[in-house]
Write an enzyme that holds these catalytic residues in place. Structure first.
Site, short mmCIF file in Angstrom:
data_model
loop_
_atom_site.label_atom_id
_atom_site.label_comp_id
_atom_site.label_asym_id
_atom_site.label_seq_id
_atom_site.Cartn_x
_atom_site.Cartn_y
_atom_site.Cartn_z
CE LYS A 113 -4.30 -1.65 2.06
NZ LYS A 113 -5.26 -1.47 3.15
CE LYS A 195 -6.17 -8.42 -1.53
NZ LYS A 195 -5.95 -7.92 -0.19
CE LYS A 198 -13.71 -4.14 1.71
NZ LYS A 198 -13.36 -3.90 3.10
#
Ligand code: TYM
Length: 350
Positions: A113, A195, A198
């Protein structure tokens, strides 16, 4: 026999998708009767990346409604919003003071991230410590999560063991991650090597979001990336990752064994057929959930009541645990704790 204690959480960042449902929420609902459960909408975790305030408020309610719509029963499970229970933020500070920085810098999710952002917030680094507190302040034995959260639960175990060793105590229960056998890692439909997530779910074709219309779901499945072959079978080979992902979704939704799933497609006419049939089972599984979600959001009285009762129950467990932790760490107790339900002097409770 005492029931196992379960804690799990989900971020209210919108775009809740099939991976969240199959890897987590659906399992929480399925196993709740046999356990003592705490399910938390972790709004403080969402603040670790920039959020629009009005949107976050809406998504927090919507996520709580989604948990109930997916079958989590407030009679059997405590459902609450993380920021309603101040013990989480308070206790996080205490855990920060025993957690080495290097442990956090090594976390895969932090590395991924932070690499994608220009300016990384301190909260993003500290994210797993807040999560550790979520779990530890409830003495949770089990943490049902998707594969991607396993490392965070392992860190939670390390933090708990470090605290217990430092203070020569067995104060914290050491929790176990419980990962699904099927659909522990639902992959992106546009790219089965990443994966389903969101943060990518705004990209059309990547994810099935739980509130998507039947037409949209069919569209996304029809466009799912597969391979140039024709064989419909479970497989580990990288080139068959797309087909494998579709079959795993079908397996998780129908609850069938692998053999039975493959038998269902023995006479299928190619991947087109596979995609449509997977879409159909997903659409049917989501239909009642979407209807119930709409009902709960149309009149939020019931939802607000559930969340208020949930927060009260959560406070009863977590605040005394954090108070005791403060005592162990050498902090002086206030003579009457301001958030104490009983109003009893703290010394008398310890
Ligand atoms: P979050 O909100 O990203 O995801 C919620 C749950 O969904 C699972 N999941 C998946 N499972 C299968 N396939 C996928 N593609 C997929 N994507 C997500 C996640 O593993 C998770 O179980 N840090 C947590 C929230 C959290 C928490 C906690 C969890 C905060 N405190 C304490 C457990 C215990 C998170 O961001 O989940």
């Amino acid at each position: 026999m005492t029931k196992k204690r379960v804690f799990s959480g989900i971020q209210p960042t919108g775009n809740t998708h099939l991976g969240n449902y199959l890897g987590a929420i659906r399992r929480w609902a399925a196993e709740q009767a046999d356990k003592t459960n705490f399910f938390c909408v972790v709004d403080l975790h969402s603040l670790t990346v920039p959020q629009d305030p009005a949107q976050l408020r809406h998504e927090t309610r919507s996520m709580a409604a989604m948990l109930l719509a997916c079958g989590i029963d407030p009679q059997q499970s405590t459902v609450f919003v993380q920021s309603h229970v101040t013990a989480h933020a308070e206790g996080c500070w205490l855990l920060n003071c025993i957690t080495p920085l290097g442990w956090l810098q090594r976390m895969t999710q932090f590395k991924d991230k932070s690499a994608r952002q220009e300016s990384v917030l301190t909260g993003l680094l500290d994210y797993p410590v807040l999560m550790a507190g979520d779990i530890l302040f409830y003495d949770a034995d089990e943490v049902p999560v998707g594969e991607d959260q396993k490392q965070h639960v392992e860190l939670t175990r390390d933090i708990a063991q470090r605290f217990n060793a430092l203070y020569d105590t067995e104060f914290f229960v050491i929790p176990q991650p419980v990962i699904a056998k099927v659909a522990a890692r639902v992959m992106g439909l546009d790219d089965p090597t990443v994966k389903m997530s969101k943060s990518l779910a705004d990209k059309r074709g990547h994810a099935v979001r739980l509130l998507d219309s039947p037409d949209e779901i069919l569209y996304v499945f029809k466009r799912a990336v597969t391979d140039s072959g024709r064989e419909i079978r479970f497989a580990d080979e990288p080139e068959k990752a797309g087909v494998n992902n579709l079959l795993s979704i079908y397996q998780a939704v129908t609850g069938k064994e692998k053999d039975a799933v493959e038998a269902d497609f023995a006479t299928a006419r190619g991947y087109g057929d596979l995609k449509v049939r997977v879409a159909e089972v997903v659409i049917e599984a989501l239909r009642p959930i979407q209807a119930r979600h709409a009902e709960l959001m149309a009149d939020t009285g019931e939802l607000d009541q559930v969340l208020a009762e949930g927060a009260a129950r959560a406070r009863e467990i977590s605040q005394p645990k954090v108070d005791e932790m403060k005592h162990i760490m050498g902090l002086v107790a206030a003579s009457v704790h301001p958030t104490s339900e009983s109003g009893m002097p703290l010394q008398d409770r310890l």
